[in-house]
Scaffold this active site. Structure first.
Site, PDB file in Angstrom:
ATOM      1  N   HIS A  28      22.337  63.214  27.561  1.00  0.00           N
ATOM      2  CA  HIS A  28      22.923  62.216  26.670  1.00  0.00           C
ATOM      3  C   HIS A  28      24.243  61.708  27.254  1.00  0.00           C
ATOM      4  CE1 HIS A  28      20.526  65.040  24.131  1.00  0.00           C
ATOM      5  NE2 HIS A  28      20.024  63.899  23.717  1.00  0.00           N
TER       6      HIS A  28
ATOM      7  N   HIS B 276      30.496  64.413  23.061  1.00  0.00           N
ATOM      8  CA  HIS B 276      30.303  63.230  22.203  1.00  0.00           C
ATOM      9  C   HIS B 276      31.483  62.986  21.259  1.00  0.00           C
ATOM     10  CE1 HIS B 276      26.293  62.631  23.599  1.00  0.00           C
ATOM     11  NE2 HIS B 276      25.786  63.715  23.036  1.00  0.00           N
TER      12      HIS B 276
ATOM     13  N   ASP C  50      19.807  69.715  28.982  1.00  0.00           N
ATOM     14  CA  ASP C  50      18.776  69.014  28.229  1.00  0.00           C
ATOM     15  C   ASP C  50      18.064  67.927  29.032  1.00  0.00           C
ATOM     16  OD1 ASP C  50      21.194  67.697  28.211  1.00  0.00           O
ATOM     17  OD2 ASP C  50      21.387  67.640  26.037  1.00  0.00           O
TER      18      ASP C  50
ATOM     19  N   ASP D  29      24.599  66.127  31.402  1.00  0.00           N
ATOM     20  CA  ASP D  29      23.856  66.223  30.149  1.00  0.00           C
ATOM     21  C   ASP D  29      22.945  65.001  30.028  1.00  0.00           C
ATOM     22  OD1 ASP D  29      24.364  67.735  27.190  1.00  0.00           O
ATOM     23  OD2 ASP D  29      23.569  65.696  27.057  1.00  0.00           O
TER      24      ASP D  29
END
Length: 366
Positions: free
Chosen positions: A178, A139, A264, A176
């Site tokens: 996200h 990120h 995740d 991931d």
């Protein structure tokens, strides 16, 4: 050839403080434990050791990257701000990205661990490898940390190793849950890096990760986002690989495949709403290994990102490492029969429709 393994105890010493998941305590928020804490990585490392697999891997040492290495991606003012805060009492790299005293050095070590595994793959010392690093990185953007990430571990490693090895094309496949906004931003105008992100639609960051984000300038067509509806399981993710990821890699023909590896999207994760299990991660790894064998001499490496279920991340991670190394251990995933049996694991029509939109983007790769 050997599979590489990078881990350093200091990764676990990165301090994110007390929080209710990710909100700082206040008179209305009781102190607790930050979601991005050391437990999932420690337990992953511990299960690897208990299984006996660690002893059969080639250990890749961590060497911290320099400020100049970080500046291949990040603004120097941002780098120095993080270092100054870290030298004092810590601070926040941006919204929801707290860190403590010494986290600058630990983050440099984490980026260095990723770079070291990548270097070992490119040098032919290992065929593939995994960097179990912390803090995560996918990120982090050029001038700000974000989503628990201080520095872009994968972008820094790619740029550092490109300067050393001179490879022409690298592909990233971020699984991931996200969106990998930081990796996307690093190479948005760069056709020498194909960035693919498979993530839960609108989860985090909520304003990124859409189909329309395809790259710009010479990089147009070299960024593919696969935003999936919440509730996707094994069938949906394997369909993404078969219909989007593998055709994109085949069309691009990378010299190296890199996976920002978050766990995740598992059925047990508190910060995602997907339903993957260890068998899903094992199969996605198998598919990428076959692609790497066909396209780039087997060169494949992974750098750890998210995953917030301390109970389940270790089994997902072990499945990946068993597949990478070709060594099966005696450890069974006790959750696997439960998660495999969840209703909705097969591909659903609305999920197929979302995947079809991403499939259309593959043709944009020149």
């Amino acid at each position: 050839m050997a599979t590489g393994w990078n881990f350093h105890e200091l990764y676990l010493w990165h301090e994110t403080g007390n929080a209710a998941q990710f909100f700082q305590p206040s008179l209305t928020i009781e102190p607790g434990e930050h979601a991005e804490n050391a437990a999932t990585k420690r337990r992953f490392r511990n299960l690897m050791e208990v299984s006996g697999l660690t002893e059969k891997l080639l250990k890749v040492a961590s060497v911290a990257v320099s400020e100049d290495d970080l500046a291949l991606f990040h603004d120097r003012d941002y780098i120095r701000r993080i270092k100054t805060l870290s030298d004092e009492r810590g601070g926040d790299a941006s919204y929801l990205t707290p860190f403590g005293h010494g986290s600058y050095e630990i983050a440099c070590l984490a980026a260095g661990g990723t770079a070291a595994v990548m270097d070992a793959v490119l040098s032919g010392d290992i065929n593939n490898g995994y960097a179990l690093v912390r803090p995560p990185g996918h990120h982090a953007e050029r001038a700000q940390g974000l989503g628990f990430c201080l520095f872009g571990n994968v972008p820094v490693a790619i740029l550092k190793n490109r300067a050393k090895h001179g490879f022409e094309r690298v592909a990233t496949v971020d699984w991931d849950v996200h969106h990998g906004n930081g990796t996307q931003s690093a190479f948005y105008a760069d056709p020498s890096v194909l960035t693919i992100s498979i993530h839960q639609d609108g989860l985090y960051p909520p304003d990124s990760g859409f189909h329309k984000e395809r790259g710009e300038g010479r990089g147009e067509g070299y960024n593919i986002n696969v935003p999936l509806p919440a509730g996707c399981g094994h069938g949906a993710y394997i369909s993404v690989f078969e219909r989007v990821v593998l055709p994109a890699l085949t069309r691009y023909k990378p010299d190296l495949i890199v996976v920002p590896s978050g766990f995740d999207a598992s059925a047990a994760d508190p910060l995602g709403r997907m339903m993957l299990h260890s068998g899903s991660y094992r199969e996605m790894t198998r598919l990428l290994m076959h692609a790497a064998d066909d396209l780039c001499g087997g060169r494949l490496m992974m750098s750890h990102e998210g995953g917030y279920s301390a109970s389940y991340v270790p089994y997902c991670g072990l499945a990946v490492m068993e597949q990478l190394s070709g060594i099966r251990t005696d450890i069974d995933d006790p959750f696997l029969p439960v998660f495999e049996g969840y209703a909705g694991q097969p591909l659903q029509p609305h999920q197929a429709a979302a995947i079809a939109k991403a499939e259309e983007l593959v043709g944009g790769i020149g």
